[in-house]
Design an enzyme around this catalytic site. Structure first.
Site, mmCIF file in Angstrom:
data_model
loop_
_atom_site.group_PDB
_atom_site.id
_atom_site.type_symbol
_atom_site.label_atom_id
_atom_site.label_comp_id
_atom_site.label_asym_id
_atom_site.label_seq_id
_atom_site.Cartn_x
_atom_site.Cartn_y
_atom_site.Cartn_z
ATOM 1 N N GLU A 1 31.913 42.983 47.770
ATOM 2 C CA GLU A 1 30.473 43.178 47.936
ATOM 3 C C GLU A 1 30.060 43.090 49.403
ATOM 4 O O GLU A 1 29.253 43.887 49.882
ATOM 5 C CB GLU A 1 29.701 42.126 47.131
ATOM 6 C CG GLU A 1 29.978 42.151 45.635
ATOM 7 C CD GLU A 1 31.055 41.184 45.211
ATOM 8 O OE1 GLU A 1 30.867 40.482 44.207
ATOM 9 O OE2 GLU A 1 32.108 41.114 45.906
ATOM 10 N N ARG B 1 61.628 45.608 47.586
ATOM 11 C CA ARG B 1 62.161 46.568 48.536
ATOM 12 C C ARG B 1 61.538 47.925 48.199
ATOM 13 O O ARG B 1 60.444 47.969 47.680
ATOM 14 C CB ARG B 1 63.691 46.601 48.441
ATOM 15 C CG ARG B 1 64.327 45.224 48.734
ATOM 16 C CD ARG B 1 65.839 45.240 48.587
ATOM 17 N NE ARG B 1 66.290 45.542 47.240
ATOM 18 C CZ ARG B 1 66.387 44.648 46.270
ATOM 19 N NH1 ARG B 1 66.026 43.396 46.469
ATOM 20 N NH2 ARG B 1 66.818 45.001 45.068
#
Length: 362
Positions: free
Chosen positions: A56, A211
């Site tokens: 917000e 990875r």
């Protein structure tokens, strides 16, 4: 409560923004915000990382004065308390927002309903429930931690079509193809912790880190090792945070493991094994929302028997390995089918040459 087509479109956009935090926001929820005035989007934001501005606030900064009198679409109820950052409700009120639409109320007891109440007390119209199911799914681990006191546990396994995960000599690499393994890495990356057992550590010597693609954080790696037998040369003890959960208070073994940088936690049950429920509750206290289990059939079976598995993530390769190979779950023999574990298939698709199946318990 009825919502317009514009409401649906704007909340869908807020959900898209929230999804950008899939791998980075924990322990916070993934939240997106869209600000609209006179049918025009004037500001957007999404929460990227704990301690950084909420969705917000980012959207309000982007909108500036243009948002006054407009509508805020937020995927999760704005906070009304001081945490690492100031309350978002105060920022929305100060900006002159006239209406706030949220997908779901915040399950955090510190927030739950209080944020919307603060907005309404300031004369702002509020509405909730738009795309609630979709937002709940996105934050399923956060909801689990807040409502059940334990993380959402997703158990991943790769097997042949006859349900075998390894040969009897321990060889298991690779049953599934590279596309399935990359997909599994993405699921691993979204989790806060990766859980495995000492058997997998000894047999496969995995790293269990992320990875394949870039990520801003590595999940905590957790090893269930009742007798503290993790070899000090194990790959899992290298390059990142590791928690060893044991059941024996052996000062010498604990000191050796800690010398590698690992944390050791002793959580015994009456049988001399690790109390898995206590382990998950401890992870929740540490802010872990999602646990990704990649273990062998013994730990997999224990997690299932104790009712701690929320979701199965299975990759099935188009091959057959044979009866004597290792299975996915160490479960007791049934004499009646009434005792079988029933599942609801939530998603089924092909990934490379393999099938990916996501299922939950009813």
């Amino acid at each position: 409560m009825s919502f317009s087509a514009v409401d649906h479109g704007m909340m869908a956009r807020a959900l898209q923004l929230a999804q950008r935090g899939l791998w980075s926001t924990s322990p916070n929820p993934r939240v997106g915000c869209v600000l609209v005035r006179d049918g025009e989007v004037v500001g957007e934001g999404w929460h990227a990382k704990a301690g950084e501005p909420h969705a917000e606030v980012i959207a309000l900064v982007a909108a500036g004065d243009r948002v006054r009198g407009g509508t805020a679409y937020v995927t999760l109820e704005p906070c009304g308390h001081h945490g690492r950052t100031p309350p978002c409700t105060e920022a929305l009120i100060a900006a002159g927002i006239s209406r706030v639409v949220v997908a779901m109320s915040d399950p955090n007891p510190l927030v739950a309903g209080k944020g919307l109440a603060m907005l309404e007390a300031a004369g702002i119209k509020t509405a909730s429930g738009l795309l609630e199911n979709e937002v709940r799914e996105l934050n399923i681990g956060f909801v689990s931690r807040m409502t059940r006191g334990r993380p959402w546990l997703r158990l991943k396994a790769a097997a042949s079509l006859d349900g075998k995960t390894a040969l009897n000599n321990g060889i298991s690499q690779w049953i599934t193809g590279p596309e399935a393994r990359r997909d599994g890495q993405r699921w691993r990356a979204r989790a806060c912790a990766v859980l495995t057992g000492i058997g997998t550590v000894r047999d496969d010597d995995p790293q269990l880190n992320v990875r394949e693609f870039e990520t801003s954080r590595q999940p905590l790696r957790v090893v269930v090792d009742s007798r503290l037998e993790t070899p000090l040369t194990s790959s899992i003890l290298q390059g990142g945070p590791v928690l060893i959960a044991g059941a024996v208070d052996n000062a010498e073994k604990m000191a050796l493991l800690r010398s590698t940088g690992a944390e050791v936690l002793i959580l015994p049950n009456a049988a001399g094994k690790v109390e898995l429920k206590d382990l998950l509750e401890e992870l929740a206290r540490r802010g872990v929302n999602e646990v990704h289990a990649e273990a062998g059939f013994k730990l997999n079976g224990s997690l299932l028997r104790e009712g701690l598995v929320d979701e199965l993530l299975l990759y099935l390769a188009p091959c057959l390995i044979g009866h004597d190979a290792s299975g996915m779950f160490n479960l007791p023999e049934l004499t009646m089918l009434d005792g079988r574990h029933r599942l609801q298939i939530r998603d089924l698709r092909q990934v490379g040459a393999d099938i990916r199946l996501i299922a939950r318990f009813p």
